[in-house]
Scaffold this motif. Structure first.
Motif, PDB file in Angstrom:
ATOM      1  N   HIS A   7      44.248  44.780  37.135  1.00 29.80           N
ATOM      2  CA  HIS A   7      44.227  44.444  38.564  1.00 29.80           C
ATOM      3  C   HIS A   7      43.290  43.248  38.812  1.00 29.80           C
ATOM      4  O   HIS A   7      43.638  42.312  39.534  1.00 29.80           O
ATOM      5  N   ALA A   8      42.120  43.283  38.173  1.00 29.78           N
ATOM      6  CA  ALA A   8      41.146  42.189  38.359  1.00 29.78           C
ATOM      7  C   ALA A   8      41.721  40.874  37.841  1.00 29.78           C
ATOM      8  O   ALA A   8      41.542  39.818  38.455  1.00 29.78           O
ATOM      9  N   LYS A   9      42.438  40.938  36.725  1.00 26.62           N
ATOM     10  CA  LYS A   9      43.044  39.719  36.183  1.00 26.62           C
ATOM     11  C   LYS A   9      44.092  39.178  37.165  1.00 26.62           C
ATOM     12  O   LYS A   9      44.165  37.976  37.400  1.00 26.62           O
ATOM     13  N   SER A  10      44.883  40.113  37.730  1.00 22.74           N
ATOM     14  CA  SER A  10      45.936  39.674  38.657  1.00 22.74           C
ATOM     15  C   SER A  10      45.335  39.075  39.937  1.00 22.74           C
ATOM     16  O   SER A  10      46.008  38.361  40.668  1.00 22.74           O
ATOM     17  N   GLN A  11      44.070  39.365  40.177  1.00 23.98           N
ATOM     18  CA  GLN A  11      43.396  38.815  41.359  1.00 23.98           C
ATOM     19  C   GLN A  11      42.665  37.511  41.031  1.00 23.98           C
ATOM     20  O   GLN A  11      41.870  37.027  41.811  1.00 23.98           O
ATOM     21  N   GLY A  12      42.861  37.021  39.800  1.00 27.17           N
ATOM     22  CA  GLY A  12      42.350  35.696  39.455  1.00 27.17           C
ATOM     23  C   GLY A  12      40.940  35.645  38.897  1.00 27.17           C
ATOM     24  O   GLY A  12      40.335  34.559  38.852  1.00 27.17           O
ATOM     25  N   ALA A  13      40.401  36.781  38.443  1.00 27.49           N
ATOM     26  CA  ALA A  13      39.048  36.751  37.873  1.00 27.49           C
ATOM     27  C   ALA A  13      39.025  35.848  36.641  1.00 27.49           C
ATOM     28  O   ALA A  13      39.963  35.863  35.837  1.00 27.49           O
ATOM     29  N   ALA A  14      37.953  35.064  36.489  1.00 26.83           N
ATOM     30  CA  ALA A  14      37.851  34.158  35.339  1.00 26.83           C
ATOM     31  C   ALA A  14      37.619  34.959  34.068  1.00 26.83           C
ATOM     32  O   ALA A  14      38.208  34.685  33.021  1.00 26.83           O
TER      33      ALA A  14
ATOM     34  N   LYS B  78      43.245  44.415  25.213  1.00 28.66           N
ATOM     35  CA  LYS B  78      44.622  43.911  25.342  1.00 28.66           C
ATOM     36  C   LYS B  78      45.025  43.732  26.808  1.00 28.66           C
ATOM     37  O   LYS B  78      45.830  42.878  27.154  1.00 28.66           O
ATOM     38  N   SER B  79      44.429  44.560  27.684  1.00 23.71           N
ATOM     39  CA  SER B  79      44.792  44.472  29.104  1.00 23.71           C
ATOM     40  C   SER B  79      44.107  43.282  29.764  1.00 23.71           C
ATOM     41  O   SER B  79      44.312  43.030  30.960  1.00 23.71           O
ATOM     42  N   GLY B  80      43.238  42.578  29.009  1.00 17.39           N
ATOM     43  CA  GLY B  80      42.654  41.348  29.550  1.00 17.39           C
ATOM     44  C   GLY B  80      41.136  41.323  29.583  1.00 17.39           C
ATOM     45  O   GLY B  80      40.546  40.330  30.015  1.00 17.39           O
ATOM     46  N   ALA B  81      40.474  42.408  29.140  1.00 17.74           N
ATOM     47  CA  ALA B  81      39.010  42.417  29.195  1.00 17.74           C
ATOM     48  C   ALA B  81      38.422  41.477  28.141  1.00 17.74           C
ATOM     49  O   ALA B  81      38.958  41.352  27.047  1.00 17.74           O
ATOM     50  N   ASP B  82      37.318  40.847  28.501  1.00 18.60           N
ATOM     51  CA  ASP B  82      36.643  39.942  27.563  1.00 18.60           C
ATOM     52  C   ASP B  82      35.600  40.671  26.727  1.00 18.60           C
ATOM     53  O   ASP B  82      35.016  40.094  25.800  1.00 18.60           O
TER      54      ASP B  82
ATOM     55  N   LYS C 128      43.887  46.683  45.757  1.00 11.37           N
ATOM     56  CA  LYS C 128      42.964  46.255  46.805  1.00 11.37           C
ATOM     57  C   LYS C 128      42.596  44.803  46.541  1.00 11.37           C
ATOM     58  O   LYS C 128      42.374  44.417  45.393  1.00 11.37           O
ATOM     59  N   THR C 129      42.536  43.994  47.607  1.00 11.92           N
ATOM     60  CA  THR C 129      42.154  42.603  47.416  1.00 11.92           C
ATOM     61  C   THR C 129      40.657  42.533  47.175  1.00 11.92           C
ATOM     62  O   THR C 129      39.857  43.037  47.959  1.00 11.92           O
TER      63      THR C 129
END
Ligand code: R5P
Length: 293
Positions: free
Chosen positions: A231-238, A259-263, A203-204
């Protein structure tokens, strides 16, 4: 009112005692060599309103059994009434019969608790609050989402986008957005009735260059959160954060989410874990005070 600390919620019980300025009655517990649990209340509970505090995160069956033993021992010792504070309520996800022949697990657990003398239950962010109705016992379902959102309450998170899993969870995202003074949205999810696995629909999301925080009731295997974060990372979240009320975090779930990109991964002491930095004691204390316990 007196507090009986269950083996699984010792620290939370102490925090509750501090919030309520009440007394804690010690509980001795041990495990027999064959794995059976032993419980002994080491104090007087006669004619008192007893608050048994015991979460039922894994190992659920053992912790449930300890809860049953503790409540029934309090009943036997003459407790006037018994409130079971069960922050994470195991078996809450089997809240209806999905396939013919299945056990209605949540109802079975409630029936046993009633038989053990429990007169009221307090839980936190139940998986399906509606399923708790009609179980013939007063159940208070509290929300820890505001507390979790306040954890992100400093200036760098102001305006962050609060996200939830599934349309049904959108109230969760809204509750968090209220605190963070930002927007909210959800990712559509679907649960496989046979495997129990959750998949997310693409979902966008309007999160480009923004901080996105997922708020979920529970992280178990981490599978749902990992997909959501990616998904959030692929949508460009900082930046992306994973927040949950019940951090079961089975196996290496936390590491896999990072590892999946969470801070960061944040949870509450509903379930003791390395990420349980937010305490649910204040909302439990408030609920007990409000009802004049
Ligand atoms: C789904 O309905 C829940 O809100 C959680 O997203 C789900 O139960 C988490 O489970 P897991 O971490 O195993 O994906």
């Amino acid at each position: 009112m007196i507090i009986l600390p269950g083996p699984a919620s010792q620290d939370l019980a102490k925090r509750l005692v501090a919030e309520l300025k009440t007394r804690l009655v010690p509980v001795f517990f041990k495990k027999f060599p064959d794995g059976e649990s032993y419980i002994r209340i080491e104090g007087d509970v006669q004619d008192r309103h007893v608050i048994v505090v015991q979460t039922t995160s894994p190992p659920q069956d053992e912790r449930m059994m300890q809860l049953f033993l503790l409540a029934s021992a309090a009943k036997k010792q003459g407790a006037q009434r018994i409130t079971a504070v069960v922050p994470y309520f195991a078996y809450g996800r089997q809240d209806k019969i999905f396939l013919p022949g299945e056990a209605f697990s949540i109802k079975t657990v409630i029936d046993i608790l009633k038989a053990c003398g429990v007169t009221q239950i307090i839980t936190i962010n139940a998986h399906n609050p509606i399923a708790l109705e009609g179980l013939n016992i007063p159940i208070k379902d509290l929300s820890a989402i505001t507390l979790l959102a306040k954890h992100f309450g400093d200036k760098s998170f102001k305006g962050a986008v609060s996200l939830s899993m599934g349309k049904k969870g959108v109230a969760t995202a809204k509750e968090a957005a209220n605190i963070l003074k930002g927007t909210y949205d959800y990712i559509p999810t679907r649960r496989d009735r046979h495997t129990g696995k959750v998949s997310i629909e693409e979902k966008t999301l309007n999160i480009e260059n923004k901080v996105a925080i997922f708020f979920d009731d529970i992280i178990s295997s981490g599978g749902t959160m990992i997909k959501a974060v990616a998904h959030a990372k692929s949508q460009g979240a900082a930046k992306v954060y994973a927040a949950c009320v019940h951090p079961l975090l089975m196996a290496d779930a936390r590491e896999r989410i990072i590892k999946s990109g969470a801070d960061g991964v944040v949870g509450t002491d509903s379930v003791p874990s390395p990420v349980s930095v937010v305490s649910v004691a204040p909302i439990i204390a408030k609920a007990l005070i409000n009802q004049g316990a």
